[in-house]
Design an enzyme around this catalytic site. Structure first.
Site, PDB file in Angstrom:
ATOM      1  CG  ASP A   8      -0.354   0.190   2.521  1.00  0.00           C
ATOM      2  OD1 ASP A   8       0.899   0.311   2.599  1.00  0.00           O
ATOM      3  OD2 ASP A   8      -1.099   0.258   3.522  1.00  0.00           O
ATOM      4  CB  CYS A  65       0.619  -2.622   4.641  1.00  0.00           C
ATOM      5  SG  CYS A  65       0.260  -3.643   6.085  1.00  0.00           S
ATOM      6  CB  THR A  67       1.811  -3.200  10.879  1.00  0.00           C
ATOM      7  OG1 THR A  67       0.584  -3.571  10.229  1.00  0.00           O
ATOM      8  CG2 THR A  67       1.635  -1.896  11.642  1.00  0.00           C
ATOM      9  N   GLY A  68       2.523  -4.696   8.015  1.00  0.00           N
ATOM     10  CA  GLY A  68       2.448  -6.037   7.417  1.00  0.00           C
ATOM     11  C   GLY A  68       1.203  -6.786   7.848  1.00  0.00           C
ATOM     12  CB  VAL A  69      -0.878  -6.529  10.867  1.00  0.00           C
ATOM     13  CG1 VAL A  69      -2.140  -7.185  11.426  1.00  0.00           C
ATOM     14  CG2 VAL A  69       0.314  -6.860  11.742  1.00  0.00           C
ATOM     15  CG  HIS A  98       8.032 -25.735  11.504  1.00  0.00           C
ATOM     16  ND1 HIS A  98       8.187 -25.686  12.871  1.00  0.00           N
ATOM     17  CD2 HIS A  98       9.150 -26.375  11.032  1.00  0.00           C
ATOM     18  CE1 HIS A  98       9.341 -26.261  13.216  1.00  0.00           C
ATOM     19  NE2 HIS A  98       9.945 -26.670  12.111  1.00  0.00           N
ATOM     20  NE  ARG A 132       6.980 -32.068  14.374  1.00  0.00           N
ATOM     21  CZ  ARG A 132       8.245 -31.867  13.979  1.00  0.00           C
ATOM     22  NH1 ARG A 132       8.792 -32.689  13.114  1.00  0.00           N
ATOM     23  NH2 ARG A 132       8.947 -30.855  14.454  1.00  0.00           N
ATOM     24  CG  HIS A 133       6.112 -29.379  10.132  1.00  0.00           C
ATOM     25  ND1 HIS A 133       5.873 -28.847  11.382  1.00  0.00           N
ATOM     26  CD2 HIS A 133       7.402 -29.811  10.150  1.00  0.00           C
ATOM     27  CE1 HIS A 133       6.968 -28.921  12.116  1.00  0.00           C
ATOM     28  NE2 HIS A 133       7.914 -29.511  11.397  1.00  0.00           N
TER      29      HIS A 133
END
Ligand code: RB5
Length: 148
Positions: A8, A65, A67-69, A98, A132-133
């Site tokens: 952004d 962005c 924060t990246g969140v 993972h 397992r991942h």
């Protein structure tokens, strides 16, 4: 390998630096982000990049962005997307090994450009470990199916 990149208005300069870095490493980069600092809505970019990854237009993607969140939250609304926000390289490596993350995200207001380069390099150099991942990652799809 084709890598999508989206950002952004808070991350234009960072996007350009990371795009150039990825190209120097030999990757093909598809730009889905904005190239000006005019205010825009990060959910639109996150969704666009999420759909590109889910459709196989690109092999994986980088989202940036402030924060990246927010932009990763939007991408994660697209079925099949596993976007992970990271602020350092160890987490970036582990989310591939993972969680088989198919999008790596970070914040232009949180990390400097050298850390951002370390994050994308660690992510791209790592490989999903399976085993397992894989069982656990398959459970993401089960959750998506229960929400249809
Ligand atoms: C834009 O000001 C900012 O809210 C956005 O870049 C991001 O940080 C949202 O999560």
């Amino acid at each position: 390998m084709r890598i999508g990149i989206g950002n952004d208005h808070a991350a234009v300069e960072m996007k350009m630096q990371i795009k150039e870095y990825l190209e120097q490493l030999g990757y093909e980069v598809v730009n889905y982000g904005v190239d000006t600092t005019a205010s825009c809505n990060y959910p639109e970019i996150g969704e666009k990049v999420g759909r590109a990854v889910a459709a196989g237009e690109v092999d994986c993607a980088v989202l940036i962005c402030g924060t990246g969140v927010g932009i990763s939250m939007a991408a994660n609304k697209v079925n099949g997307v596993r976007a992970a926000v990271c602020s350092e390289a160890t987490t970036a490596r582990l989310v591939k090994q993972h969680n088989n993350a198919n999008i790596i995200a970070f914040g232009a207001r949180i990390v400097g450009v050298e850390t951002a380069k370390d994050i994308v390099k660690a992510y791209l150099d790592a490989e999903f470990e399976g085993g397992r991942h894989a069982t656990r990652v398959a459970m993401f799809e089960e959750i998506e199916n229960r929400n249809k």
